[in-house]
Design a protein around this motif. Structure first.
Motif, PDB file in Angstrom:
ATOM      1  N   GLY A  42       0.333  -0.967   0.361  1.00 30.25           N
ATOM      2  CA  GLY A  42       0.339   0.038  -0.361  1.00 30.25           C
ATOM      3  C   GLY A  42       1.370   0.985   0.287  1.00 30.25           C
ATOM      4  N   VAL A  43       0.069   2.612   0.775  1.00 28.83           N
ATOM      5  CA  VAL A  43       0.632   3.150   0.856  1.00 28.83           C
ATOM      6  C   VAL A  43       1.938   3.446   1.338  1.00 28.83           C
ATOM      7  CG1 VAL A  43       0.648   6.185   0.737  1.00 28.83           C
ATOM      8  CG2 VAL A  43      -1.201   4.866  -0.578  1.00 28.83           C
ATOM      9  N   GLU A  44       3.385   3.621   1.459  1.00 28.13           N
ATOM     10  CA  GLU A  44       3.820   3.892   2.267  1.00 28.13           C
ATOM     11  C   GLU A  44       3.855   5.107   3.186  1.00 28.13           C
ATOM     12  OE1 GLU A  44       4.657   4.409  -1.144  1.00 28.13           O
ATOM     13  OE2 GLU A  44       5.731   6.615  -1.168  1.00 28.13           O
ATOM     14  N   PRO A  45       4.481   4.981   4.614  1.00 29.57           N
ATOM     15  CA  PRO A  45       4.234   6.425   5.633  1.00 29.57           C
ATOM     16  C   PRO A  45       5.361   7.524   4.752  1.00 29.57           C
ATOM     17  CG  PRO A  45       5.677   4.999   6.001  1.00 29.57           C
ATOM     18  CD  PRO A  45       5.455   4.094   5.142  1.00 29.57           C
ATOM     19  N   PRO A  46       5.312   8.881   5.337  1.00 32.16           N
ATOM     20  CA  PRO A  46       6.199   9.706   4.826  1.00 32.16           C
ATOM     21  C   PRO A  46       7.331   9.677   5.886  1.00 32.16           C
ATOM     22  CG  PRO A  46       3.938  10.422   6.025  1.00 32.16           C
ATOM     23  CD  PRO A  46       3.787   8.799   5.832  1.00 32.16           C
ATOM     24  N   ALA A  47       7.875  10.399   5.284  1.00 34.11           N
ATOM     25  CA  ALA A  47       9.203  10.152   6.673  1.00 34.11           C
ATOM     26  C   ALA A  47       8.837  10.873   7.925  1.00 34.11           C
ATOM     27  CB  ALA A  47      10.533  11.302   5.366  1.00 34.11           C
TER      28      ALA A  47
ATOM     29  N   ASP B 266       0.087  14.335  16.527  1.00 36.17           N
ATOM     30  CA  ASP B 266       0.846  14.112  15.034  1.00 36.17           C
ATOM     31  C   ASP B 266       0.664  13.191  14.166  1.00 36.17           C
ATOM     32  OD1 ASP B 266       0.810  17.443  14.832  1.00 36.17           O
ATOM     33  OD2 ASP B 266       2.310  16.919  14.612  1.00 36.17           O
ATOM     34  N   VAL B 267       1.688  11.847  14.967  1.00 37.13           N
ATOM     35  CA  VAL B 267       1.912  10.285  14.576  1.00 37.13           C
ATOM     36  C   VAL B 267       0.640   9.992  14.391  1.00 37.13           C
ATOM     37  CG1 VAL B 267       2.643   8.406  15.299  1.00 37.13           C
ATOM     38  CG2 VAL B 267       3.969  10.437  15.173  1.00 37.13           C
ATOM     39  N   ARG B 268      -0.322   9.955  15.265  1.00 35.90           N
ATOM     40  CA  ARG B 268      -1.828   9.105  15.276  1.00 35.90           C
ATOM     41  C   ARG B 268      -2.568   9.998  14.015  1.00 35.90           C
ATOM     42  NH1 ARG B 268      -1.726  10.492  20.877  1.00 35.90           N
ATOM     43  NH2 ARG B 268      -2.895  12.166  21.795  1.00 35.90           N
ATOM     44  N   GLU B 269      -2.365  10.949  14.209  1.00 32.15           N
ATOM     45  CA  GLU B 269      -3.648  11.507  13.307  1.00 32.15           C
ATOM     46  C   GLU B 269      -3.104  10.983  11.511  1.00 32.15           C
ATOM     47  OE1 GLU B 269      -4.076  15.615  12.470  1.00 32.15           O
ATOM     48  OE2 GLU B 269      -5.165  15.694  11.357  1.00 32.15           O
ATOM     49  N   LEU B 270      -1.791  10.965  11.584  1.00 31.08           N
ATOM     50  CA  LEU B 270      -1.437  10.369  10.264  1.00 31.08           C
ATOM     51  C   LEU B 270      -1.451   9.262   9.662  1.00 31.08           C
ATOM     52  CD1 LEU B 270       2.246  12.302   9.846  1.00 31.08           C
ATOM     53  CD2 LEU B 270       0.805  12.806   8.683  1.00 31.08           C
ATOM     54  N   ALA B 271      -0.980   8.000  11.360  1.00 33.15           N
ATOM     55  CA  ALA B 271      -1.479   6.835  11.182  1.00 33.15           C
ATOM     56  C   ALA B 271      -3.133   6.857  10.520  1.00 33.15           C
ATOM     57  CB  ALA B 271      -0.595   5.959  12.472  1.00 33.15           C
ATOM     58  N   GLY B 272      -3.886   7.815  11.793  1.00 32.82           N
ATOM     59  CA  GLY B 272      -5.371   7.182  11.609  1.00 32.82           C
ATOM     60  C   GLY B 272      -5.579   7.463  10.073  1.00 32.82           C
ATOM     61  N   ASP B 273      -5.320   8.402   8.987  1.00 28.40           N
ATOM     62  CA  ASP B 273      -5.608   8.398   8.352  1.00 28.40           C
ATOM     63  C   ASP B 273      -4.941   7.420   6.597  1.00 28.40           C
ATOM     64  OD1 ASP B 273      -6.428  11.024   9.129  1.00 28.40           O
ATOM     65  OD2 ASP B 273      -5.217  12.560   8.692  1.00 28.40           O
TER      66      ASP B 273
END
Ligand SMILES: [Zn+2]
Length: 538
Positions: free
Chosen positions: A126-131, A518-525
């Motif tokens: 899938g889509v890899e996470p941003p750095a 921020d991380v929870r939001e990124l991971a959640g999205d």
């Protein structure tokens, strides 16, 4: 003597693995390009009244006022014998930014000695996470320096991010970049002769790399590369892969000047006394990751046992050579209790979707070998850990350097959390909590050759510092982004208690609550709105 049909022969030194991954359509994490968190550096920042854990193994002391000017620790001033007896006359002048640290603890930022800025492999799923996701997880767990081991995204990528971090243009730890040495048969290979190895090392140095990550190589090539690395002032670490370990084990490469052995591969082989090759079953196939990881759990049992003459002789030789071990205990933790690793509390809120998917059993994904993981596999691995931990703890006791590394991004371990788990496992191996923290701070800085810059709380060093609400020596679980699970006797309710309040990197102060949000939001999205989330979804 280059192979004309080798597509990577013209890759720039350090780009081979990145080019290979790109050819498969696997993308690296989107690099960080701007910074939305962190304040400073300040002309003068003062941390008031802290208890200091300095990272050298010295016991805590305080209360201390810590003066930081720009990115440097400018003064450490003991202001009393206890919080009740602070002498106001001793206190240094006000700063333009102050942090009330009375009752809080300050220690050096952590050095993750074996880290990856993600891996393109994740984009298989899938889509890899941003750095940014990776960096913020690191900073939220107190990681202010990483040794990027292998440059799976390509050296140019790592160098660009390293420079952006050094300028404080992005919210990231300090980065040191070690490039993959392309001379192993089972992966990308462009080096076939010792002269090519030397030439490659010189070019790598010119590109600005800090070191080399080996996975083993034919002996003459490995020896030439290590010799040239020493001449060029490049450091090195090796994962002694099973495909190369019969010819070069950890002791042999240490004798040729290798700086550190990663994980444990190559160490039991150096301890073999009644065989040369591991007892592979005849139907073993290294490409089958179940075989690779199940059988890797049997190597210490086949080697010289603790206290034997051979055990002592090998230990002595490593000590004489000043060799460093980076065990990365945490990355194999799932092998001895798969359910524990798979159901870890943090996956629900902090694990990126493609990484979670990548962790699940699948053919072709590195470290995703749970095809038939069994009780027997877990018991063998527990025994492997007992012997491995005993060697590492004795090595530390005899004066050897052991450093903390995570290798997160594989085998159910995610960034930041993995390094805290490593502290727990160093303690399990027999390290005093102060010894575990020393491995993750001052000794890590020594391994990387940056101990004049960071790794301890000392005047003149860079302000890479952590401010904690609780004493981390009491319980390393307090350092997890999720915290430690505790009963609050006032309310009668259990709650998560977390220690790390601020991470200061080169004088830039980050609020850890903000980073975690921020991380929870990124991971959640990364998950769809009505999509099932870990640990239920596969
Ligand atoms: Zn690694």
């Amino acid at each position: 003597m280059s192979k004309p049909d080798n597509p990577y022969i013209n890759s720039l030194p350090g780009e081979e693995m990145g080019d290979l991954n790109a050819s498969k359509g696997w993308r690296p994490p989107v690099p960080a390009s701007s910074r939305d968190r962190g304040e400073g550096p300040f002309k003068r920042m003062v941390l008031r009244g802290a208890t200091i854990i300095d990272g050298t193994g010295a016991p805590p002391w305080g209360p201390v006022d810590v003066v930081i000017e720009n990115d440097r620790i400018a003064a450490l001033v003991g202001v009393g014998a206890s919080l009740d007896t602070i002498n106001p006359d001793r206190r240094p002048a006000a700063g333009d930014f102050e942090v009330d640290c009375h009752g809080k603890f300050v220690m050096p930022g952590l050095v993750d000695s074996h880290a990856h800025i993600g891996t393109p492999y994740h984009s298989m799923c899938g889509v890899e996470p941003p750095a940014d996701y990776i960096y913020k997880l690191w900073l939220a767990h107190g990681v202010t320096t990483v040794r990027e081991m292998g440059g799976l995204n390509g050296l140019g990528y790592t160098m660009q991010q390293k420079e952006a971090s050094a300028r404080n243009d992005i919210a990231a730890p300090n980065i040191l970049s070690y490039a993959y040495f392309p001379a192993v048969n089972d992966r990308v290979k462009t080096i076939y002769t010792p002269d090519q190895a030397r030439d490659w090392v010189r070019k790598l140095k010119n590109r600005g790399a800090d070191g080399i990550k080996f996975f083993g190589a034919p002996p003459t090539i490995m020896q030439a590369a290590l010799d040239e690395a020493a001449k060029q002032g490049l450091r090195s670490g090796c994962h002694h892969a099973q495909m190369a370990v019969t010819r070069v084990n950890a002791l042999k490469s240490a004798g040729w000047g290798l700086t550190s052995s990663e994980h444990y591969y190559g160490l039991p082989e150096a301890l073999f006394e009644s065989q040369v090759v591991q007892q592979f079953p005849t139907d073993y196939n290294y490409s089958d990751e179940y075989f690779r990881f199940a059988l890797a759990g049997q190597t210490f049992k086949q080697a010289a046992q603790p206290g034997s003459a051979k055990w002592k002789e090998v230990m002595e030789r490593f000590l004489e050579l000043g060799h460093t071990f980076v065990p990365t205990f945490n990355i194999y933790d799932a092998n001895r209790d798969l359910m524990r690793a798979r159901r870890a509390d943090w996956h629900d809120d902090y694990t990126w979707k493609a990484i979670w998917k990548y962790f699940q059993p699948q053919r072709g994904g590195h470290g995703s070998y749970w095809y038939r993981w069994s009780t027997t596999n877990e018991i063998e691995w527990k025994e492997n850990y007992r012997l491995w931990m005993q060697f590492i703890n004795e090595y530390k006791n005899l004066g050897g350097r052991v450093c903390a590394g995570s290798d997160s991004g594989f085998i159910f371990q995610i960034f930041g959390f993995g390094l805290i788990r490593e502290l727990e496992l160093l303690q399990e191996a027999g390290f005093h909590p102060l010894e575990a923290l020393r491995s993750a701070t001052s000794l890590g800085a020594e391994l990387l050759g940056i101990d004049h810059e960071t790794g301890s709380v000392d005047v003149g060093k860079r302000a890479d510092l952590l401010v904690m609400d609780h004493n981390p020596l009491e319980d390393f679980k307090l350092l997890y982004g999720t915290g430690a699970w505790r009963l609050n006797d006032q309310t009668g309710q259990p709650e998560w208690v977390r220690a790390l309040r601020y991470t200061i990197k080169a004088g830039l102060i980050f609020d850890v609550d903000e980073l975690l949000a921020d991380v929870r939001e990124l991971a959640g999205d990364s998950w769809g709105d009505d999509e099932e989330r870990p640990p239920h979804v596969r």
